[in-house]
Design a protein around this motif. Structure first.
Motif, short mmCIF file in Angstrom:
data_model
loop_
_atom_site.label_atom_id
_atom_site.label_comp_id
_atom_site.label_asym_id
_atom_site.label_seq_id
_atom_site.Cartn_x
_atom_site.Cartn_y
_atom_site.Cartn_z
N ALA A 144 -42.38 20.30 -14.82
CA ALA A 144 -43.44 20.60 -15.77
C ALA A 144 -43.92 19.36 -16.51
CB ALA A 144 -42.95 21.65 -16.77
N ASN A 154 -46.44 17.64 -13.79
CA ASN A 154 -47.57 18.46 -14.27
C ASN A 154 -47.80 19.69 -13.41
OD1 ASN A 154 -48.26 16.63 -16.42
ND2 ASN A 154 -49.18 15.29 -14.88
N PRO A 162 -47.30 23.85 -12.77
CA PRO A 162 -47.02 25.10 -13.48
C PRO A 162 -45.62 25.61 -13.13
CG PRO A 162 -49.13 25.21 -12.31
CD PRO A 162 -48.42 23.98 -11.82
N PRO A 177 -42.91 30.56 -17.46
CA PRO A 177 -42.56 30.39 -18.88
C PRO A 177 -41.06 30.58 -19.08
CG PRO A 177 -44.54 31.71 -18.66
CD PRO A 177 -44.01 31.51 -17.28
N PRO A 199 -44.86 21.68 -20.76
CA PRO A 199 -45.61 22.94 -20.81
C PRO A 199 -44.83 24.07 -20.17
CG PRO A 199 -46.97 21.13 -19.98
CD PRO A 199 -45.57 20.62 -20.04
N GLY A 200 -44.65 25.15 -20.90
CA GLY A 200 -43.98 26.32 -20.36
C GLY A 200 -42.48 26.33 -20.51
N ALA A 259 -47.68 32.72 -23.84
CA ALA A 259 -47.31 32.39 -22.47
C ALA A 259 -46.85 33.62 -21.70
CB ALA A 259 -46.21 31.33 -22.47
N VAL A 312 -53.38 33.18 -11.58
CA VAL A 312 -53.58 32.75 -12.97
C VAL A 312 -55.07 32.68 -13.22
CG1 VAL A 312 -53.18 30.92 -14.65
CG2 VAL A 312 -51.43 31.43 -12.93
N GLU A 334 -52.55 30.30 -7.76
CA GLU A 334 -51.86 29.16 -8.35
C GLU A 334 -50.47 29.05 -7.75
OE1 GLU A 334 -51.91 26.11 -9.89
OE2 GLU A 334 -52.86 27.01 -11.65
N VAL A 363 -46.81 28.10 -8.35
CA VAL A 363 -45.90 27.96 -9.48
C VAL A 363 -44.56 27.44 -8.95
CG1 VAL A 363 -44.67 29.17 -11.33
CG2 VAL A 363 -47.02 29.82 -10.74
#
Length: 883
Positions: free
Chosen positions: A155, A159, A161, A164, A183-184, A212, A393, A398, A400
């Motif tokens: 993450a 960068n 996804p 969460p 992030p997340g 999130a 998303v 997306e 992940v």
């Protein structure tokens, strides 16, 4: 050993031949050994492929009693791994159990470091703190299997996804950043989980009610850390069950250790896409798709995606490795409702980019660890798996990233490979890519500490040599005519000797050999990449008894008219090498011009017999123009002092050769014992007639594969016919409707930008290949080279661009863009060389793109912005030929 025999049987291969009663001997410092420690199952395809590529180089060690560790002679504090026994793999899938007397030294080591593997203990101990490249360690495997550590890297550094995630850890956890910003991913540090129930409840509540978690309805609570790898210990809850979730987290925290963590994460569902009507009225069950990717550290330490395998399972529980048979990405996406081929292709490209970004980020964080944390100075992760979900998303598909692993994706992809062969599918790229990566890293270790005699330092365009020599651990002993050369302080030994009068190279060679004897130097290899010094280097090689092209062969290639006259006599073959030669005549006086005019049709090309860099090359329409050009050239360019580095140390004789229509191309070859090991074709843009100075170039070539094959075969046959059987050579050809025609052979590594471009586009290093050939080792190069990008470049001239680049700030802008990786800048000269028709390019500037059109568009925009493009220097016209 029995597992190996069973696996060989399943592959339809012969059982291992027991040759242990007759020990193998004679292994020396230039013999390559790639050692695989532990279970044969995950690495068997790699062992078989490696055995085919380099027979006997791949050795499987199945027991700790087969190997020993001794203190390293080259790296204080490290250990060398010596093999007294092993299973070696040879061409055709044959294997042999062998004993090695004396023990065989490993050049590269990897194995089954995965947590929970039965062999993991002794494998990790043998591979710890080695002096050779090691493709992992137990400590690095622990990091890869720790979901919290890798999810933070994915993450924050890649960068990507991620689901969460709320993570609870004890104490400082030094393997995590003090203030993680990812992030997340939220990290909560607990001093004592028994007394911080209210904090836990508060964090759980905030997480479940946070933004999130809005798209998700379920969460998973599970312990994380390498000890929990593969245990499947988790509980699933609805998001609304806040009390139950907090209790589940609290229960997991009871047994928390400082190496573990407790994760509360969203259960991300696989994207739901419109599906065709069912063929059966039976209800459809909700399913989940897990995408497993395998990536390796390839040429130039760059990540390369090797294979993708997918697995499907019930949506209510996570899809785990080994729980279902794998299937391909494309068919999985079709099954999931991604019907458009372009959309599936775009997803495959995004998956490759995400996987390679994940590995790059993990390698960057590994580089920040101490040798103790990695399991040795030379320990690095070379193979890893990254798992993804295909999620939806904001109404868009997306990818992940879920987690990484050290072996599970390898086993899954090996299974997928074997399943494909069971239904007649051709072998995939997985074994080849992994074997090439391992063999390449072993060869890099093989050259460390070797004494290399270089003849001629060259100019600023060859500055990369000194950095590369340091990176490869080469000990360079340099013979150079300029006693003040900047490279004097960058080499092991500097031997100033004036060899510029190359018509006396036999005498120079004897003097160089005397210099070496007086210094007590015994180099392992000798070579030259500087055009002026190739014959001298061949003579010194011969005097030292080292491998290299024969002096007679280099003389034939170095003298252009002699090259063509020699080839015209070579009339055996289909077609014979004579088919690639061009009518030409040597010019040493004006009377030679008259005789040549009767034998060579006009228009023709007049140029220096021993020239380099395109200096003095000119298109002449008739004998009068040839007389005039020869008179100017013989007046202006008499010896090396008039224009250093273009071959005037051989004299200023010229030649007149027939003009060949067509496109111009460079072919860079790696040849070992007459066998082609690697070839790369690049295209040149139109030259500025009547001179033939290079304007633009691109790599890879725009030509279709069969036309490129014509160029490569013509280049190889011309080299062989001249006697060039060992080395890295650059061959310039024209390609017309009737096929290739030779311009000239450069019996050394390609100049200008070529080494840099080939590394960037394909990965291999021509300099390393030249060193390996000179050492007598056939370089391992990609069997099926695939370009990773497209490069288009343009030359800049002092006369056209000097003021713009220097006075207008263009040079500073190019350096800044080069530092950010947005352009490739290759300085060719510190100051403009020559003037008028004798000018050489000052620098090359190139842009990359996913396609050649994209690269050309970027380059044209850059040249227009910096003033490189002009009516007198039309860059758009130069690039328009690349189609």
């Amino acid at each position: 050993y029995e597992r190996l025999q069973s696996a060989l049987c399943q592959e339809g291969l012969p059982l291992t031949l027991d040759c242990s009663a007759e020990p193998r001997t004679g292994f020396g410092p230039l013999d390559m050994t790639v050692c695989i420690l532990g279970s044969p199952t995950p690495f068997l395809p790699v062992l078989l492929e490696g055995g085919t590529r380099c027979s006997g180089a791949m050795v499987l060690c199945l027991s700790p009693t087969w190997a020993s560790r001794v203190p390293s002679e080259t790296s204080p504090g490290a250990w060398s791994l010596l093999l007294s026994r092993g299973v070696s793999f040879k061409v055709g899938g044959q294997s042999a159990l062998e004993t090695f007397v004396p023990p065989r030294r490993a050049n590269y080591v990897t194995g089954t470091f995965a947590p929970g593997d039965p062999e993991g203990g002794w494998v990790g101990e043998l591979a710890r703190d080695l002096d050779c490249p090691t493709g992992g360690s137990v400590l690095l495997a622990h990091r890869l299997e720790d979901t919290l550590v890798t999810r933070w890297v994915l993450a924050a550094r890649a960068n990507l996804p991620v689901p969460p995630t709320l993570a609870f850890v004890l104490g400082a956890r030094g393997d995590l950043p003090a203030e993680p910003m990812a992030p997340g991913v939220r990290l909560v540090r607990l001093e004592d989980p028994q007394g911080q129930q209210s904090l836990v409840q508060e964090e759980v509540g905030a997480f479940l009610g946070g933004a999130a978690m809005e798209p998700y309805g379920q969460v998973v609570v599970r312990p994380a850390g390498w000890r929990w790898c593969g245990t499947g210990t988790c509980s699933t809850h609805r998001k609304e069950e806040g009390v139950a979730v907090a209790q589940a987290v609290g229960a997991r925290l009871q047994g928390l250790t400082e190496e573990d963590s407790v994760l509360l994460e969203a259960m991300v569902p696989t994207a739901r896409l419109p599906m065709p009507p069912p063929r059966s009225p039976a209800p459809r069950l909700p399913m989940a798709l897990r995408i497993c990717t395998l990536v390796c550290r390839s040429w130039g330490n760059r990540p390369q995606l090797c294979q993708v395998a997918c697995a499907m399972g019930r949506a209510e529980s996570p899809v785990r490795h080994g729980a279902a048979l794998p299937q391909g990405l494309d068919s999985s996406l079709q099954q999931w409702g991604v019907v458009a081929p372009g959309q599936r292709q775009a997803l495959a490209i995004r998956l490759r980019e995400a996987t390679e970004a994940a590995m790059a980020a993990l390698l960057a964080t590994e580089a920040e660890l101490s040798p103790q944390q990695r399991g040795g100075t030379r320990a690095h992760t070379d193979i890893l798996g990254v798992d993804f979900l295909l999620a939806c998303v904001d109404d868009a598909l997306e990818l992940v990233a879920l987690a990484t692993n050290s072996q599970q994706c390898l086993e899954t992809c090996v299974l997928a490979e074997a399943m494909g062969r069971g239904v007649g599918e051709p072998r995939g790229d997985l074994p080849r890519l992994l074997a090439e990566a391992m063999l390449h890293r072993a060869q890099c270790h093989l050259v460390e500490g070797k004494d290399i005699l270089l003849i001629g330092a060259g100019g600023v365009s060859k500055s990369f040599v000194w950095e590369a020599a340091r990176d490869y651990g080469l000990r360079i002993h340099l013979v150079e005519s300029d006693p003040e050369h900047f490279a004097a302080g960058l080499v092991q030994t500097f031997l100033p000797y004036d060899s510029r009068e190359h018509r006396r190279d036999e005498e120079h060679a004897e003097r160089v050999l005397e210099l070496l004897r007086s210094r007590g130097l015994r180099p392992h290899a000798c070579l030259s990449y500087w055009d002026d010094c190739v014959v001298l280097a061949a003579l010194v090689c011969q005097g030292l008894g080292l491998r290299g092209p024969a002096p007679a062969a280099v003389r034939v290639a170095k003298q252009k008219s002699r090259t063509h006259r020699h080839l015209q006599r070579c009339r055996r073959g289909r077609p014979p090498p004579a088919a690639f030669a061009v009518p030409c005549r040597r010019l040493q006086s004006h009377s030679d011009v008259e005789r040549a005019a009767g034998a060579v049709p006009f228009p023709a090309v007049a140029k220096l017999e021993f020239g380099a860099g395109g200096v003095g090359v000119r298109l002449v329409e008739n004998a009068e123009q040839c007389h005039a050009h020869a008179a100017r050239l013989w007046r202006d360019l008499r010896d090396d002092a008039d224009h250093p580095g273009i071959g005037l140390g051989w004299g200023n004789a010229m030649l007149l050769m027939e003009y060949v229509p067509g496109t111009e191309h460079d072919v860079d070859l790696v040849v070992f014992e007459g066998r082609l090991l690697g070839a790369w074709v690049s295209d040149n843009g139109p030259t500025r007639v009547p001179a033939f100075l290079e304007t633009a170039a691109c790599l890879p070539s725009c030509l279709p594969a069969d036309r490129q094959a014509q160029l490569v075969r013509a280049a190889l046959e011309c080299c062989r016919a001249c006697g060039l059987r060992d080395g890295v050579f650059n061959v310039e050809l024209k390609l017309g409707p009737a096929g290739p025609r030779l311009l000239e052979i450069n019996p050394r590594m390609g100049g200008f930008y070529l080494r840099d471009w080939i590394r960037e586009v394909y990965g291999p290093d021509l300099l390393l290949a030249a060193v390996l050939v000179a050492l007598g080792v056939p370089p391992v190069l990609p069997a099926r080279p695939a370009p990773r990008t497209h490069l288009a470049g343009v030359m800049c001239l002092g006369s056209e661009h000097g003021e713009t680049l220097a006075g207008g700030g263009g040079m500073e802008a190019l350096r800044e863009l080069h530092g950010r990786g947005l352009v490739r800048l290759n300085r060719l000269f510190e100051e403009p060389e020559g003037a008028g028709e004798y000018e050489e390019p000052l620098l090359s500037v190139a842009c990359a793109g996913a396609t050649l059109a994209e690269a050309c568009k970027r380059l044209l925009g850059l040249c227009q912005g910096l003033g490189i493009d002009s009516p007198r220097y039309p860059v758009e016209h130069f690039l328009s030929h690349f189609k």
